[in-house]
Design a protein around this motif. Structure first.
Motif, PDB file in Angstrom:
ATOM      1  N   ARG A 117       0.479 -65.790 -21.682  1.00 49.77           N
ATOM      2  CA  ARG A 117      -0.771 -65.070 -21.941  1.00 49.77           C
ATOM      3  C   ARG A 117      -1.992 -65.772 -21.344  1.00 49.77           C
ATOM      4  NH1 ARG A 117      -0.301 -63.133 -27.443  1.00 49.77           N
ATOM      5  NH2 ARG A 117      -0.322 -65.368 -27.816  1.00 49.77           N
ATOM      6  N   ASP A 118      -2.165 -67.053 -21.635  1.00 53.64           N
ATOM      7  CA  ASP A 118      -3.332 -67.767 -21.106  1.00 53.64           C
ATOM      8  C   ASP A 118      -2.939 -68.773 -20.017  1.00 53.64           C
ATOM      9  OD1 ASP A 118      -1.987 -69.342 -22.832  1.00 53.64           O
ATOM     10  OD2 ASP A 118      -3.739 -70.140 -23.868  1.00 53.64           O
ATOM     11  N   ALA A 119      -1.834 -68.484 -19.328  1.00 49.81           N
ATOM     12  CA  ALA A 119      -1.381 -69.400 -18.277  1.00 49.81           C
ATOM     13  C   ALA A 119      -2.219 -69.225 -17.010  1.00 49.81           C
ATOM     14  CB  ALA A 119       0.089 -69.150 -17.967  1.00 49.81           C
ATOM     15  N   ASP A 120      -2.481 -70.337 -16.329  1.00 54.26           N
ATOM     16  CA  ASP A 120      -3.177 -70.302 -15.034  1.00 54.26           C
ATOM     17  C   ASP A 120      -2.197 -70.029 -13.901  1.00 54.26           C
ATOM     18  OD1 ASP A 120      -5.854 -71.245 -15.990  1.00 54.26           O
ATOM     19  OD2 ASP A 120      -4.655 -72.974 -16.605  1.00 54.26           O
ATOM     20  N   ALA A 121      -0.939 -70.401 -14.121  1.00 57.11           N
ATOM     21  CA  ALA A 121       0.060 -70.238 -13.066  1.00 57.11           C
ATOM     22  C   ALA A 121       1.431 -69.995 -13.669  1.00 57.11           C
ATOM     23  CB  ALA A 121       0.106 -71.488 -12.183  1.00 57.11           C
ATOM     24  N   ALA A 122       2.281 -69.337 -12.882  1.00 59.35           N
ATOM     25  CA  ALA A 122       3.664 -69.110 -13.295  1.00 59.35           C
ATOM     26  C   ALA A 122       4.585 -69.490 -12.151  1.00 59.35           C
ATOM     27  CB  ALA A 122       3.881 -67.645 -13.673  1.00 59.35           C
TER      28      ALA A 122
ATOM     29  N   VAL B  92      -1.811 -67.576 -10.688  1.00 55.94           N
ATOM     30  CA  VAL B  92      -1.177 -68.065  -9.459  1.00 55.94           C
ATOM     31  C   VAL B  92       0.339 -68.042  -9.656  1.00 55.94           C
ATOM     32  CG1 VAL B  92      -0.756 -70.182  -8.116  1.00 55.94           C
ATOM     33  CG2 VAL B  92      -3.108 -69.498  -8.681  1.00 55.94           C
ATOM     34  N   MET B  93       1.056 -67.461  -8.688  1.00 52.96           N
ATOM     35  CA  MET B  93       2.514 -67.379  -8.817  1.00 52.96           C
ATOM     36  C   MET B  93       3.212 -68.046  -7.639  1.00 52.96           C
ATOM     37  SD  MET B  93       3.346 -63.606 -10.391  1.00 52.96           S
ATOM     38  CE  MET B  93       2.257 -62.568  -9.414  1.00 52.96           C
TER      39      MET B  93
ATOM     40  N   PHE C  18       9.903 -71.176  -2.462  1.00 54.05           N
ATOM     41  CA  PHE C  18      10.387 -72.523  -2.167  1.00 54.05           C
ATOM     42  C   PHE C  18      11.870 -72.594  -2.485  1.00 54.05           C
ATOM     43  CE2 PHE C  18       6.458 -74.861  -1.434  1.00 54.05           C
ATOM     44  CZ  PHE C  18       5.526 -73.955  -1.887  1.00 54.05           C
ATOM     45  N   VAL C  19      12.624 -73.198  -1.586  1.00 55.55           N
ATOM     46  CA  VAL C  19      14.028 -73.466  -1.853  1.00 55.55           C
ATOM     47  C   VAL C  19      14.099 -74.863  -2.454  1.00 55.55           C
ATOM     48  CG1 VAL C  19      16.289 -73.797  -0.801  1.00 55.55           C
ATOM     49  CG2 VAL C  19      14.814 -71.935  -0.029  1.00 55.55           C
ATOM     50  N   THR C  20      14.705 -74.953  -3.652  1.00 56.12           N
ATOM     51  CA  THR C  20      14.669 -76.220  -4.389  1.00 56.12           C
ATOM     52  C   THR C  20      16.071 -76.624  -4.844  1.00 56.12           C
ATOM     53  OG1 THR C  20      14.347 -75.106  -6.524  1.00 56.12           O
ATOM     54  CG2 THR C  20      12.350 -75.740  -5.306  1.00 56.12           C
ATOM     55  N   SER C  21      16.199 -77.879  -5.167  1.00 53.41           N
ATOM     56  CA  SER C  21      17.379 -78.364  -5.879  1.00 53.41           C
ATOM     57  C   SER C  21      16.926 -79.431  -6.863  1.00 53.41           C
ATOM     58  CB  SER C  21      18.403 -78.957  -4.922  1.00 53.41           C
ATOM     59  OG  SER C  21      19.377 -79.684  -5.669  1.00 53.41           O
ATOM     60  N   ALA C  22      17.113 -79.125  -8.138  1.00 56.81           N
ATOM     61  CA  ALA C  22      16.797 -80.131  -9.154  1.00 56.81           C
ATOM     62  C   ALA C  22      17.784 -81.283  -9.055  1.00 56.81           C
ATOM     63  CB  ALA C  22      16.850 -79.501 -10.546  1.00 56.81           C
ATOM     64  N   LYS C  23      18.963 -80.980  -8.528  1.00 57.01           N
ATOM     65  CA  LYS C  23      19.994 -82.016  -8.419  1.00 57.01           C
ATOM     66  C   LYS C  23      19.648 -83.029  -7.325  1.00 57.01           C
ATOM     67  CE  LYS C  23      24.972 -82.677  -8.114  1.00 57.01           C
ATOM     68  NZ  LYS C  23      26.271 -82.005  -8.200  1.00 57.01           N
ATOM     69  N   SER C  24      19.297 -82.535  -6.150  1.00 60.19           N
ATOM     70  CA  SER C  24      19.013 -83.449  -5.031  1.00 60.19           C
ATOM     71  C   SER C  24      17.537 -83.836  -4.947  1.00 60.19           C
ATOM     72  CB  SER C  24      19.433 -82.803  -3.713  1.00 60.19           C
ATOM     73  OG  SER C  24      18.516 -81.785  -3.357  1.00 60.19           O
TER      74      SER C  24
ATOM     75  N   ASP D  83       8.631 -81.519  -5.411  1.00 61.52           N
ATOM     76  CA  ASP D  83       7.224 -81.922  -5.308  1.00 61.52           C
ATOM     77  C   ASP D  83       6.414 -80.849  -4.591  1.00 61.52           C
ATOM     78  OD1 ASP D  83       7.589 -84.296  -6.630  1.00 61.52           O
ATOM     79  OD2 ASP D  83       7.754 -85.515  -4.804  1.00 61.52           O
ATOM     80  N   GLU D  84       7.035 -80.257  -3.569  1.00 60.79           N
ATOM     81  CA  GLU D  84       6.325 -79.272  -2.753  1.00 60.79           C
ATOM     82  C   GLU D  84       5.884 -78.064  -3.569  1.00 60.79           C
ATOM     83  OE1 GLU D  84       9.013 -80.915  -1.944  1.00 60.79           O
ATOM     84  OE2 GLU D  84       8.840 -81.644   0.127  1.00 60.79           O
ATOM     85  N   VAL D  85       6.766 -77.545  -4.412  1.00 57.61           N
ATOM     86  CA  VAL D  85       6.417 -76.316  -5.139  1.00 57.61           C
ATOM     87  C   VAL D  85       5.326 -76.592  -6.172  1.00 57.61           C
ATOM     88  CG1 VAL D  85       8.358 -76.424  -6.794  1.00 57.61           C
ATOM     89  CG2 VAL D  85       7.269 -74.256  -6.322  1.00 57.61           C
ATOM     90  N   PHE D  86       5.432 -77.716  -6.884  1.00 64.00           N
ATOM     91  CA  PHE D  86       4.405 -78.007  -7.888  1.00 64.00           C
ATOM     92  C   PHE D  86       3.064 -78.358  -7.230  1.00 64.00           C
ATOM     93  CE2 PHE D  86       8.275 -78.505 -10.427  1.00 64.00           C
ATOM     94  CZ  PHE D  86       7.923 -77.850 -11.593  1.00 64.00           C
ATOM     95  N   LEU D  87       3.146 -79.057  -6.086  1.00 63.94           N
ATOM     96  CA  LEU D  87       1.909 -79.406  -5.374  1.00 63.94           C
ATOM     97  C   LEU D  87       1.206 -78.146  -4.862  1.00 63.94           C
ATOM     98  CD1 LEU D  87      -0.008 -81.545  -4.215  1.00 63.94           C
ATOM     99  CD2 LEU D  87       1.438 -81.621  -2.167  1.00 63.94           C
ATOM    100  N   GLU D  88       1.999 -77.185  -4.376  1.00 62.73           N
ATOM    101  CA  GLU D  88       1.385 -75.949  -3.874  1.00 62.73           C
ATOM    102  C   GLU D  88       0.669 -75.209  -4.995  1.00 62.73           C
ATOM    103  OE1 GLU D  88       0.923 -71.969  -1.996  1.00 62.73           O
ATOM    104  OE2 GLU D  88       2.133 -72.301  -3.771  1.00 62.73           O
ATOM    105  N   ILE D  89       1.313 -75.153  -6.147  1.00 56.90           N
ATOM    106  CA  ILE D  89       0.695 -74.482  -7.293  1.00 56.90           C
ATOM    107  C   ILE D  89      -0.601 -75.198  -7.691  1.00 56.90           C
ATOM    108  CG2 ILE D  89       0.968 -74.016  -9.772  1.00 56.90           C
ATOM    109  CD1 ILE D  89       4.006 -73.544  -9.142  1.00 56.90           C
TER     110      ILE D  89
END
Ligand code: GTP
Length: 170
Positions: free
Chosen positions: A77-82, A113-114, A146-152, A157-163
């Motif tokens: 509801r009050d989120a700045d980004a998703a 921001v999405m 963004f193509v991500t892998s939590a495992k590797s 960093d890229e996706v959170f930095l972009e947001i």
């Protein structure tokens, strides 16, 4: 936007796509093969510095299981980004992304921001996944994919930095 640059980010997506794993990799730099399902939601913060400006992300990791779907509005509801997350090896989970985006467009802040993360890229042999449809969908809603892998650790960093960067520019 608060004067100290604290932003609220919510993660949304189907169960088991790796939302918790992405956040835990980003904030604590660890990964567990046995990450347990989130019940309701959990919360972590991350501080970063962008161009000399300190930014705090208040990150809400929501439960993806369908039975928790109705709790969504409490968190977005009050989120700045998703950050919309799907499993790159399971196209059904992309349908859930589309569903969340529709709901956000109707119910969330107009200028939210999405970004979209296609997670678990480590499970697919190099470039064997098809992200064209996801990419054009992302563009159509004003988001980046963004193509991500939590495992590797790929792409995290890229996706959170972009947001965070987009939030600062708002
Ligand atoms: P819910 O809490 O049910 O919404 O799930 P979630 O989206 O938070 O997924 P979670 O992070 O709990 O991960 C589910 C399973 O996928 C766990 O067994 C993780 O170890 C695994 N997983 C998460 N990310 C990755 C990834 O990038 N690669 C691989 N190979 N497995 C992953």
């Amino acid at each position: 936007k608060t004067p100290n640059h604290t932003f609220k980010l919510v993660l949304l997506g189907d169960g088991r796509v790796g939302k918790t794993s992405l956040v835990v990799r980003y904030v604590n730099n660890v990964f567990s093969e046995k990450q347990e399902a989130t019940v309701q939601a959990s919360y972590l913060t991350k501080r970063l510095v962008i161009g000399g400006v300190p930014v705090t992300l208040s990150i809400w990791d929501t439960a993806g299981q369908e039975r928790f779907h109705a709790l969504g509005p409490i968190y977005y509801r009050d989120a700045d980004a998703a950050l919309l997350v799907y499993d790159i090896t399971d196209s059904d989970t992309f349908l859930r992304v589309r569903k969340w985006v529709k709901e956000l467009q109707q119910m969330a802040s107009r200028d939210i921001v999405m970004a979209i993360a296609g997670n678990k890229s480590d499970l697919v042999r190099s470039k064997k996944y098809d992200i064209q449809e996801a990419e054009s969908y992302a563009t159509s809603i004003g988001a980046r994919l963004f193509v991500t892998s939590a495992k590797s650790g790929t792409g995290i960093d890229e996706v959170f930095l972009e947001i965070a960067t987009r939030l600062l520019q708002k």
